[in-house]
Design an enzyme around this catalytic site. Structure first.
Site, short mmCIF file in Angstrom:
data_model
loop_
_atom_site.label_atom_id
_atom_site.label_comp_id
_atom_site.label_asym_id
_atom_site.label_seq_id
_atom_site.Cartn_x
_atom_site.Cartn_y
_atom_site.Cartn_z
CB SER A 44 7.98 -14.39 -18.63
OG SER A 44 8.11 -15.97 -18.32
CD GLU A 226 0.40 -23.06 -4.67
OE1 GLU A 226 0.95 -23.94 -4.89
OE2 GLU A 226 -0.54 -22.62 -3.84
CG HIS A 230 6.70 -15.98 -13.98
ND1 HIS A 230 5.54 -16.86 -14.14
CD2 HIS A 230 7.28 -15.81 -15.13
CE1 HIS A 230 5.52 -17.19 -15.26
NE2 HIS A 230 6.53 -16.64 -16.18
#
Length: 261
Positions: A44, A226, A230
């Site tokens: 990701s 939070e 990422h």
């Protein structure tokens, strides 16, 4: 009479010599730069994010096209939550490998999800399965005459109470480096580069590189967010910029694919 003949011969020799010199100085026609595809495989932190008009999250490979010219096409196959194991078992690597052509690049960055010891579908032992899977990517890319490039994982924003950035990846980046050395693969140490990046922004400033939003601050995360793993648009742009600069240093002629200011 003899002297005149000697002088004539010398003039002819000198004339021929000048002609030969002129011919050797002719420039070769410039080589045509071939178009290439850059296939990116990973997790990701690299992947394309949905709803980019509203969603503030980006993968760093999602920003690569903004830094490269029309000679390079980025084909981002990175997917959220994937490890080397799951990327292979789900058939994702087979799909990519079949598309590779001579001269294409394969950017490989895993590690975040390979660490997940409570998930047997994703976890890999760094010294055995993880290493084996990286070698598989390298060898099978080369079998298609593509160019593999190994990347260590980007760091998490993980500052302790003393404002020291603390590693969360263990030996996975080391194993990536070792495979790169053993198999003579270009290696981009994104762990080091992003560690330096996070530290340069500082404990508070580095929040801008990630997803930190108070409740009600943006519509996409109404309850707030939070996330120190990422990347925001800024964070992904910074990481992509660091990666491209390193690629130019590590790979001959990669700069022909980079946009010029």
């Amino acid at each position: 009479m003899k002297n005149h003949r000697i002088i004539l011969v010398l003039v002819v020799i000198l004339f021929q010599s000048c002609n030969n010199t002129t011919e050797t100085k002719k420039e070769e026609p410039a080589k045509t730069v071939e178009n290439v595809s850059i296939y990116t495989i990973g997790d990701s932190t690299m992947s394309d994010k949905v709803n980019p008009d509203e969603n503030p999250e980006r993968g760093w490979c999602q920003l690569l096209p903004t830094l490269l010219n029309d000679k390079a096409t980025v084909k981002n196959h990175a997917v959220n939550g994937r490890s080397t194991r799951s990327f292979i078992t789900e058939g994702r690597w087979d799909s990519v490998q079949k598309q590779l052509k001579k001269g294409d690049y394969v950017f490989i960055q895993f590690g975040h999800n390979d660490q997940k010891i409570t998930n047997p579908q994703r976890f890999t032992n760094p010294h055995t399965a993880y290493r084996h899977n990286l070698i598989k990517f390298v060898e099978e890319a080369r079998a298609r005459e593509a160019i593999p490039v190994l990347f260590s994982s980007i760091v998490r924003r993980n500052f302790n109470a003393d404002s020291t950035l603390v590693d969360t990846h263990g030996v996975y980046p080391l194993e990536t480096r070792l495979v790169a050395q053993e198999y003579d693969v270009p290696f981009v140490d994104l762990q080091y580069l992003t560690e330096t990046l996070e530290e340069s922004y500082g404990v508070e400033g580095s929040k801008k590189l990630h997803l930190h939003f108070a409740p009600g601050e943006i519509a996409y995360f109404p309850e707030g967010k939070e996330d120190n793993t990422h990347l925001s648009v800024l964070g992904a742009t910074e990481v992509a910029t660091l990666a491209v600069a390193e690629l130019v240093e590590k790979i001959d002629a990669f700069n022909v694919y980079v946009k010029k200011d």
